[in-house]
Write an enzyme that holds these catalytic residues in place. Structure first.
Site, PDB file in Angstrom:
ATOM      1  N   GLU A 307       3.263 -10.885  12.403  1.00 28.54           N
ATOM      2  CA  GLU A 307       2.990  -9.446  12.354  1.00 28.54           C
ATOM      3  C   GLU A 307       4.091  -8.664  13.060  1.00 28.54           C
ATOM      4  O   GLU A 307       4.672  -7.721  12.509  1.00 28.54           O
ATOM      5  CB  GLU A 307       1.640  -9.153  13.009  1.00 28.54           C
ATOM      6  CG  GLU A 307       1.266  -7.696  13.066  1.00 28.54           C
ATOM      7  CD  GLU A 307       0.828  -7.181  11.719  1.00 28.54           C
ATOM      8  OE1 GLU A 307       1.578  -6.371  11.144  1.00 28.54           O
ATOM      9  OE2 GLU A 307      -0.242  -7.585  11.244  1.00 28.54           O
ATOM     10  N   ASP A 311       6.950  -6.212  11.279  1.00 28.79           N
ATOM     11  CA  ASP A 311       7.029  -4.791  11.614  1.00 28.79           C
ATOM     12  C   ASP A 311       8.422  -4.412  12.106  1.00 28.79           C
ATOM     13  O   ASP A 311       8.999  -3.414  11.671  1.00 28.79           O
ATOM     14  CB  ASP A 311       6.000  -4.448  12.691  1.00 28.79           C
ATOM     15  CG  ASP A 311       4.566  -4.537  12.195  1.00 28.79           C
ATOM     16  OD1 ASP A 311       4.378  -4.740  10.976  1.00 28.79           O
ATOM     17  OD2 ASP A 311       3.644  -4.398  13.015  1.00 28.79           O
ATOM     18  N   SER A 525       0.527  -4.372   6.352  1.00 33.01           N
ATOM     19  CA  SER A 525       1.410  -4.498   7.506  1.00 33.01           C
ATOM     20  C   SER A 525       2.864  -4.357   7.098  1.00 33.01           C
ATOM     21  O   SER A 525       3.712  -4.091   7.941  1.00 33.01           O
ATOM     22  CB  SER A 525       1.226  -5.867   8.173  1.00 33.01           C
ATOM     23  OG  SER A 525       0.051  -5.919   8.923  1.00 33.01           O
ATOM     24  N   ASP A 567       4.311   8.954  -8.040  1.00 30.61           N
ATOM     25  CA  ASP A 567       2.902   8.688  -8.322  1.00 30.61           C
ATOM     26  C   ASP A 567       2.732   7.282  -8.879  1.00 30.61           C
ATOM     27  O   ASP A 567       3.458   6.864  -9.784  1.00 30.61           O
ATOM     28  CB  ASP A 567       2.382   9.720  -9.321  1.00 30.61           C
ATOM     29  CG  ASP A 567       0.874   9.747  -9.405  1.00 30.61           C
ATOM     30  OD1 ASP A 567       0.217   9.106  -8.557  1.00 30.61           O
ATOM     31  OD2 ASP A 567       0.344  10.421 -10.313  1.00 30.61           O
ATOM     32  N   ILE A 568       1.784   6.529  -8.344  1.00 30.23           N
ATOM     33  CA  ILE A 568       1.455   5.186  -8.831  1.00 30.23           C
ATOM     34  C   ILE A 568       0.148   5.285  -9.604  1.00 30.23           C
ATOM     35  O   ILE A 568      -0.867   5.744  -9.055  1.00 30.23           O
ATOM     36  CB  ILE A 568       1.322   4.181  -7.675  1.00 30.23           C
ATOM     37  CG1 ILE A 568       2.570   4.222  -6.790  1.00 30.23           C
ATOM     38  CG2 ILE A 568       1.068   2.781  -8.208  1.00 30.23           C
ATOM     39  CD1 ILE A 568       3.859   3.892  -7.496  1.00 30.23           C
ATOM     40  N   GLY A 586      -2.035  11.472  -9.964  1.00 30.56           N
ATOM     41  CA  GLY A 586      -2.417  12.251  -8.797  1.00 30.56           C
ATOM     42  C   GLY A 586      -2.904  11.357  -7.677  1.00 30.56           C
ATOM     43  O   GLY A 586      -2.763  10.130  -7.714  1.00 30.56           O
ATOM     44  N   ASP A 588      -5.132   9.035  -5.374  1.00 25.78           N
ATOM     45  CA  ASP A 588      -6.231   8.097  -5.591  1.00 25.78           C
ATOM     46  C   ASP A 588      -6.437   7.273  -4.329  1.00 25.78           C
ATOM     47  O   ASP A 588      -5.523   7.143  -3.503  1.00 25.78           O
ATOM     48  CB  ASP A 588      -5.952   7.194  -6.794  1.00 25.78           C
ATOM     49  CG  ASP A 588      -4.653   6.418  -6.654  1.00 25.78           C
ATOM     50  OD1 ASP A 588      -4.602   5.506  -5.818  1.00 25.78           O
ATOM     51  OD2 ASP A 588      -3.675   6.732  -7.370  1.00 25.78           O
TER      52      ASP A 588
END
Length: 609
Positions: A307, A311, A525, A567-568, A586, A588
């Site tokens: 982790e 990061d 993450s 936008d996905i 839009g 979601d």
């Protein structure tokens, strides 16, 4: 429960001057339940907590003028407001959240009746939190409760908690909450996948960069190398998010902070090997390390945390030479020790907030890849922590949180095993939102996969059961809800709640170095620090142009910022025996408003003064 004289004779503790009860008048006041919870699923009591176990109680005093802070936060974060970017000082924010003097006095007098004086207290910088260290026996006397040791049936973790506590009735207006009492949260890192297809391959440390392949795959006006469909690297992210060629400054004071919990150690050797592979100009660069609440950062290679490595390698790899800070906060809500001998039962996230709020110049951008099921956090505590995060936003800090890795589910990585039941005693089937992802004063990052991007199946998203929908997302969220088939998931979510995520980024097949070896990792993450890095670059651009940093992002993102987001529109986030929500045109609750286009966002924020 009364504090027996035998206990008083037996215990001698340096952190309290006396345990005598000199003012019986307050003790005789009727106690009224302040908070009561149902034990969350999978927690079972083992027996009474040892009387001499030490608790660090956090007493939250009300913030009567928080509405002024909230108003100020939205003013400095609204790109259409005259005060946009005019962030507040530490002292000005503390003045807005300070408790009323009558509350301070009432709490002090109550504590004094138990022999707890001023020298025994630790106060937050604003005075709105008071911390004391007391043995279980005294805490039970003060709160008219009984603490037990609770075990989690899935992994045996232990925690000292109670399911209710009481206070004298006259104190209720002066104390908002006390913890640890009823909080059974299990802070967790947001990782749904960890793949090591090359884990038997030692990483070769070298100073030359790998050759960058020719860009061949077109995504509208953006070209991305085809190798990025299999493995995500820094180069892939810079290409996909239109940040190639931008060079940040090492001298304008910009800093990107990363939080670490649960003994996730950031390994310097891993970071340097990653730089050698993917960011050779950053080799031998350093970062600031801050220990909070006894947090460590072991450099034993076998203890390097995936982790923390993920990061740091991507957040700082994308932003070098921007400065970096790694916060290692010690403690965790459940402690896995031998039965009846837990030594630390405090929730570590609040310790980090205390520290950062007390700093005069915190980082302009901070990325956090940890959270918990919202329903395991008492609402009073969640609201208070969220309000503390608002303080940082008003001071100009952009807070990015991963949205979670279990879709709309309850944290079980196997969707088939998700129960998705409420913890309020009714055992109703509901989608399970995450916290702090559900806090309206932070920017929450969902996940995507592939090139071109679609929603990744584990992207956390949904609607808070604690926080109402903030006005900045009214239009976007109501537009989404209006397109849902009538009755779809009715009763499974709160359509009036704060909706998340706000944005998204890639979250799968990230190439990292961990414990000296190369492998792939996925989860929000990955998307959280990636988006945080883009925000840090935007802050860099504003600072270099003589403009204030962005601070709380959401009012900008839901208005002017939409033009700088991709936008996905495909994918969904299954859980709780359902397909979850769909990504669509839009906003979601899978990918939010979309993924960043740094070049376009930079133009927007440089023209927004």
């Amino acid at each position: 429960m009364k504090l027996h004289s035998a206990w008083l004779a037996f215990v001698t503790l340096p952190f309290l001057r006396v345990f005598a009860v000199p003012a019986p008048s307050h003790h005789d006041c009727a106690h009224v339940v302040k908070e009561r919870v149902e034990p969350p699923r999978n927690w079972v009591p083992l027996g009474p907590a040892p009387a001499d176990h030490i608790l660090e109680l956090r007493i939250g005093l009300p913030q009567p003028n928080f509405h002024l802070l909230e108003e100020a936060l939205y003013q400095v974060s609204d790109p259409y407001h005259d005060r946009y970017g005019v962030h507040y000082s530490k002292e000005a924010v503390e003045e807005m959240v300070a408790p009323h003097p009558t509350s301070v006095t009432a709490v002090e007098e109550w504590l004094e009746t138990y022999g707890i004086g001023e020298s025994d207290l630790t106060r937050s910088s604003a005075g709105d939190w008071v911390k004391i260290r007391v043995p279980i026996a005294l805490a039970e006397e003060m709160l008219h409760t009984t603490y037990s040791i609770w075990a989690h049936t899935l992994d045996g973790d232990l925690v000292v908690r109670t399911t209710s506590y009481s206070l004298p009735q006259y104190l209720h207006p002066h104390i908002e909450l006390i913890q640890p009492t009823t909080m059974f949260a299990r802070l967790k890192g947001m990782k749904s996948t960890l793949h090591w297809p090359d884990h038997d391959e030692e990483v070769t440390y070298f100073s030359q960069a790998k050759a960058v392949p020719t860009l061949t795959q077109a995504l509208g006006s953006i070209q991305v190398d085809p190798s990025c469909t299999q493995t995500i690297t820094l180069s892939c992210l810079r290409q996909l998010y239109n940040a190639t060629g931008y060079n940040s400054s090492a001298t304008n004071g910009n800093v990107l902070g990363i939080t670490g919990y649960l003994e996730q150690y950031l390994n310097i050797q891993d970071l340097q090997q990653f730089y050698a592979l993917y960011r050779p100009d950053a080799v031998n660069s350093t970062f600031a390390y801050v220990s909070i609440n006894g947090g460590q950062n072991s450099q034993n290679i076998s203890e390097a945390g995936p982790e923390a490595d993920l990061d740091s390698q991507y957040a700082w790899g994308l932003t070098y030479p921007t400065g970096g800070i790694f916060y290692s906060t010690g403690g965790s809500p459940p402690i896995n020790l031998s039965a009846h001998t837990p030594t630390n039962t405090n929730e570590p996230y609040a310790e980090w907030i205390d520290y950062v709020l007390n700093q005069t110049n915190p980082p302009q951008t901070i990325s956090t890849s940890y959270g918990d099921d919202e329903q395991t956090v008492p609402q009073s505590y969640a609201v208070r922590v969220c309000n503390d995060l608002a303080q940082l936003g008003a001071r100009g800090v952009s807070l990015l949180f991963s949205s979670g890795d279990f879709g709309v589910g309850d944290g079980n990585p196997n969707p088939a095993n998700q129960t998705c039941l409420t913890n309020d005693g009714r055992n109703l089937t509901r989608f399970i939102p995450d916290f702090p992802a559900s806090c309206p004063f932070v920017t929450t990052v969902g996940g995507t996969i592939g090139v071109p991007e679609t929603a990744v199946f584990f992207s956390g998203g949904g609607f808070s059961n604690y926080f109402p929908r903030p006005s900045y997302q009214d239009s976007a969220v109501t537009g989404y809800l209006s397109k849902l088939p009538p009755g779809l998931y009715e009763g499974l979510y709160n359509p009036n709640g704060r909706a998340y995520p706000d944005v998204s980024a890639l979250a799968y097949n990230f190439s990292i170095v961990n414990q000296g070896k190369l492998g792939k990792i996925g989860g929000t993450s990955a998307s959280g620090p990636t988006f945080a890095a883009i925000v840090s670059l935007l802050n860099d651009a504003r600072l270099s142009s003589g403009l204030p940093v962005l601070g709380f992002l959401n009012p900008l993102l839901y208005t002017k910022g939409i033009a700088g987001l991709t936008d996905i529109t495909m994918g969904h986030n299954p859980g709780c025996g359902t397909q979850g929500f769909n990504a669509t045109t839009g906003w979601d609750p899978v990918t939010g408003l979309g993924t960043p286009n740094f070049g376009m966002l930079k133009d927007i924020i440089l023209s927004t003064t």
